[in-house]
Design a protein around this motif. Structure first.
Motif, PDB file in Angstrom:
ATOM      1  N   VAL A  43       0.802  -1.142  -0.254  1.00 14.73           N
ATOM      2  CA  VAL A  43      -0.271   0.184   0.077  1.00 14.73           C
ATOM      3  C   VAL A  43       0.764   1.495  -0.035  1.00 14.73           C
ATOM      4  O   VAL A  43       0.857   2.062  -0.620  1.00 14.73           O
ATOM      5  N   LYS A  44       1.925   1.157   1.301  1.00 14.70           N
ATOM      6  CA  LYS A  44       2.805   2.435   0.711  1.00 14.70           C
ATOM      7  C   LYS A  44       3.768   3.042  -0.171  1.00 14.70           C
ATOM      8  O   LYS A  44       3.937   3.843  -1.022  1.00 14.70           O
ATOM      9  N   GLU A  45       4.306   1.757  -1.242  1.00 12.24           N
ATOM     10  CA  GLU A  45       5.093   1.714  -1.578  1.00 12.24           C
ATOM     11  C   GLU A  45       3.698   2.050  -3.756  1.00 12.24           C
ATOM     12  O   GLU A  45       4.497   2.937  -4.441  1.00 12.24           O
ATOM     13  N   GLU A  46       2.650   1.394  -3.063  1.00 17.80           N
ATOM     14  CA  GLU A  46       1.507   1.585  -4.072  1.00 17.80           C
ATOM     15  C   GLU A  46       1.499   3.456  -4.728  1.00 17.80           C
ATOM     16  O   GLU A  46       1.005   4.544  -4.962  1.00 17.80           O
ATOM     17  N   ALA A  47       1.291   3.738  -2.557  1.00 18.04           N
ATOM     18  CA  ALA A  47       0.715   5.323  -2.473  1.00 18.04           C
ATOM     19  C   ALA A  47       1.973   6.325  -3.618  1.00 18.04           C
ATOM     20  O   ALA A  47       1.381   7.219  -3.592  1.00 18.04           O
ATOM     21  N   THR A  48       3.228   6.439  -3.320  1.00 18.52           N
ATOM     22  CA  THR A  48       4.002   6.418  -3.133  1.00 18.52           C
ATOM     23  C   THR A  48       4.560   6.465  -5.169  1.00 18.52           C
ATOM     24  O   THR A  48       4.635   8.557  -5.796  1.00 18.52           O
ATOM     25  N   ASP A  49       4.467   6.331  -5.179  1.00 19.99           N
ATOM     26  CA  ASP A  49       4.687   5.524  -6.669  1.00 19.99           C
ATOM     27  C   ASP A  49       3.040   6.452  -7.754  1.00 19.99           C
ATOM     28  O   ASP A  49       3.604   7.139  -8.577  1.00 19.99           O
ATOM     29  N   THR A  50       2.070   6.187  -7.148  1.00 23.02           N
ATOM     30  CA  THR A  50       0.809   7.099  -8.556  1.00 23.02           C
ATOM     31  C   THR A  50       0.086   8.391  -7.113  1.00 23.02           C
ATOM     32  O   THR A  50      -0.041   9.267  -7.916  1.00 23.02           O
ATOM     33  N   GLY A  51       0.396   8.376  -6.465  1.00 23.73           N
ATOM     34  CA  GLY A  51       0.003   9.960  -5.843  1.00 23.73           C
ATOM     35  C   GLY A  51      -1.431   8.981  -5.003  1.00 23.73           C
ATOM     36  O   GLY A  51      -2.460  10.320  -4.509  1.00 23.73           O
ATOM     37  N   VAL A  52      -2.317   8.593  -5.373  1.00 25.39           N
ATOM     38  CA  VAL A  52      -3.451   7.920  -5.036  1.00 25.39           C
ATOM     39  C   VAL A  52      -3.641   8.157  -3.090  1.00 25.39           C
ATOM     40  O   VAL A  52      -2.171   7.276  -2.226  1.00 25.39           O
ATOM     41  N   LYS A  53      -4.187   8.116  -2.385  1.00 26.37           N
ATOM     42  CA  LYS A  53      -4.359   7.754  -0.998  1.00 26.37           C
ATOM     43  C   LYS A  53      -4.270   6.437  -0.532  1.00 26.37           C
ATOM     44  O   LYS A  53      -4.831   5.452  -1.004  1.00 26.37           O
ATOM     45  N   GLN A  54      -3.475   6.301   0.536  1.00 26.71           N
ATOM     46  CA  GLN A  54      -3.349   4.361   1.238  1.00 26.71           C
ATOM     47  C   GLN A  54      -4.537   4.513   1.487  1.00 26.71           C
ATOM     48  O   GLN A  54      -4.647   3.075   1.124  1.00 26.71           O
ATOM     49  N   LYS A  55      -5.353   4.423   1.837  1.00 27.96           N
ATOM     50  CA  LYS A  55      -6.270   4.604   2.305  1.00 27.96           C
ATOM     51  C   LYS A  55      -7.602   4.151   1.333  1.00 27.96           C
ATOM     52  O   LYS A  55      -8.312   2.879   1.673  1.00 27.96           O
ATOM     53  N   GLU A  56      -7.632   4.400  -0.135  1.00 29.03           N
ATOM     54  CA  GLU A  56      -8.119   4.576  -1.029  1.00 29.03           C
ATOM     55  C   GLU A  56      -7.175   3.096  -1.240  1.00 29.03           C
ATOM     56  O   GLU A  56      -8.367   1.848  -1.883  1.00 29.03           O
ATOM     57  N   ILE A  57      -6.421   2.274  -1.054  1.00 25.43           N
ATOM     58  CA  ILE A  57      -5.334   1.437  -1.726  1.00 25.43           C
ATOM     59  C   ILE A  57      -5.295   0.542  -1.076  1.00 25.43           C
ATOM     60  O   ILE A  57      -6.290  -0.521  -1.825  1.00 25.43           O
ATOM     61  N   ARG A  58      -5.432   0.717   0.430  1.00 23.76           N
ATOM     62  CA  ARG A  58      -5.621   0.051   1.306  1.00 23.76           C
ATOM     63  C   ARG A  58      -7.398  -0.951   1.080  1.00 23.76           C
ATOM     64  O   ARG A  58      -7.438  -2.225   1.198  1.00 23.76           O
ATOM     65  N   GLU A  59      -8.467  -0.032   1.049  1.00 26.11           N
ATOM     66  CA  GLU A  59      -9.804   0.145   1.001  1.00 26.11           C
ATOM     67  C   GLU A  59      -9.723  -1.402  -0.578  1.00 26.11           C
ATOM     68  O   GLU A  59     -11.319  -1.821  -0.390  1.00 26.11           O
ATOM     69  N   ALA A  60      -8.672  -0.772  -1.454  1.00 27.38           N
ATOM     70  CA  ALA A  60      -9.236  -1.591  -2.802  1.00 27.38           C
ATOM     71  C   ALA A  60      -8.649  -2.826  -2.782  1.00 27.38           C
ATOM     72  O   ALA A  60      -9.246  -3.907  -3.524  1.00 27.38           O
ATOM     73  N   HIS A  61      -7.364  -3.214  -2.285  1.00 27.35           N
ATOM     74  CA  HIS A  61      -7.010  -4.503  -1.823  1.00 27.35           C
ATOM     75  C   HIS A  61      -7.503  -5.577  -0.931  1.00 27.35           C
ATOM     76  O   HIS A  61      -8.566  -5.219  -0.138  1.00 27.35           O
ATOM     77  N   ARG A  62      -7.988  -6.562  -0.986  1.00 21.15           N
ATOM     78  CA  ARG A  62      -8.789  -8.081  -0.638  1.00 21.15           C
ATOM     79  C   ARG A  62      -7.896  -9.269  -0.144  1.00 21.15           C
ATOM     80  O   ARG A  62      -6.704  -9.181  -1.579  1.00 21.15           O
ATOM     81  N   LEU A  63      -8.009  -9.206   0.970  1.00 16.77           N
ATOM     82  CA  LEU A  63      -6.966 -10.376   1.855  1.00 16.77           C
ATOM     83  C   LEU A  63      -7.991 -11.550   1.971  1.00 16.77           C
ATOM     84  O   LEU A  63      -8.776 -11.672   2.200  1.00 16.77           O
ATOM     85  N   TYR A  64      -6.816 -12.463   1.597  1.00 21.07           N
ATOM     86  CA  TYR A  64      -7.851 -13.716   2.027  1.00 21.07           C
ATOM     87  C   TYR A  64      -6.812 -14.031   2.360  1.00 21.07           C
ATOM     88  O   TYR A  64      -5.526 -14.743   2.695  1.00 21.07           O
ATOM     89  N   LEU A  65      -7.700 -14.592   3.832  1.00 23.00           N
ATOM     90  CA  LEU A  65      -6.147 -15.120   4.953  1.00 23.00           C
ATOM     91  C   LEU A  65      -6.386 -16.537   5.278  1.00 23.00           C
ATOM     92  O   LEU A  65      -7.944 -17.325   4.473  1.00 23.00           O
ATOM     93  N   ALA A  66      -5.136 -16.795   6.189  1.00 23.39           N
ATOM     94  CA  ALA A  66      -5.080 -18.066   6.331  1.00 23.39           C
ATOM     95  C   ALA A  66      -5.882 -19.148   7.151  1.00 23.39           C
ATOM     96  O   ALA A  66      -6.178 -18.093   7.887  1.00 23.39           O
ATOM     97  N   ASN A  67      -6.748 -20.525   7.346  1.00 19.03           N
ATOM     98  CA  ASN A  67      -7.345 -20.655   8.291  1.00 19.03           C
ATOM     99  C   ASN A  67      -5.997 -22.093   8.542  1.00 19.03           C
ATOM    100  O   ASN A  67      -5.455 -22.545   8.121  1.00 19.03           O
ATOM    101  N   ARG A  68      -7.145 -23.203   9.495  1.00 22.43           N
ATOM    102  CA  ARG A  68      -6.185 -24.007  10.034  1.00 22.43           C
ATOM    103  C   ARG A  68      -6.172 -24.956   8.133  1.00 22.43           C
ATOM    104  O   ARG A  68      -4.949 -26.119   7.945  1.00 22.43           O
TER     105      ARG A  68
END
Length: 197
Positions: A43-68
């Protein structure tokens, strides 16, 4: 998409009978902490390179988490697509013809819309702001005239998704994952063993 997974068979053998209960639980916790850490870097790298706010990028990213039962996690940046250049124009200047008004001599005040994309303020020659049918304000430019006359097309800004997919950022994320996974796994296993005492 970036995926993190781990082969824990060796670790289970080392822990013996404890391994079957501890390792899957500890591993899923470690993988999830690692993927969140990697996502923060992305998120930080994308925001630095594009000028898009970190909050917007973080909300656009989707995390698929692990389970047992599924010891892998992933980041999907598909929704972090480029937006119209209007998003990088100062709010007070987001008005039709703001940059295309003429001075007293009939000359245009600007050669095009000024926007701060990719971290730099720049005039995009030949562009203008217009309200389209759905009521939105967009930055547009004219296409070369064809058989049916000239038409317009939207002008997009930087794409966080493209930065995410770049070789440079993929390598950064992989290094981060390698660094954090062993640390988080060791920490999680220690915590699980401590619970048994």
């Amino acid at each position: 998409m970036l995926t993190i997974h781990s082969d824990l068979a060796k670790l289970e053998r080392k822990l013996g009978s404890l391994g079957s209960g501890i390792v899957p639980r500890a591993a899923s916790q470690a993988i999830n902490r690692t993927i969140r850490s990697v996502n923060s870097v992305a998120v930080k790298e994308e925001a630095t390179d594009t000028g898009v706010k970190q909050k917007e990028i973080r909300e656009a990213h989707r995390l698929y988490l692990a389970n047992r039962n599924k010891l892998q996690a992933a980041i999907d940046a598909y929704r972090a697509r480029a937006k119209n250049l209007i998003e990088f124009v100062r709010p007070s200047q987001r008005k039709p013809n703001y940059f295309n008004s003429r001075d007293r001599r009939g000359r245009y005040k600007s050669a095009g819309v000024r926007a701060k994309a990719w971290g730099k303020t720049k005039t995009y020659r030949g562009t203008f702001i217009q309200q389209v049918r759905n009521g939105k304000l967009l930055v547009l430019k004219r296409k070369p005239a064809g058989p049916r006359g000239g038409t317009t097309e939207g002008v997009v800004g930087p794409s966080p998704r493209n930065v995410f997919a770049s070789n440079r950022l993929q390598e950064i994320m992989k290094r981060r994952a390698q660094e954090r996974l062993s640390i988080e796994l060791s920490r999680s296993i220690s915590n699980e063993i401590r619970k048994l005492k």
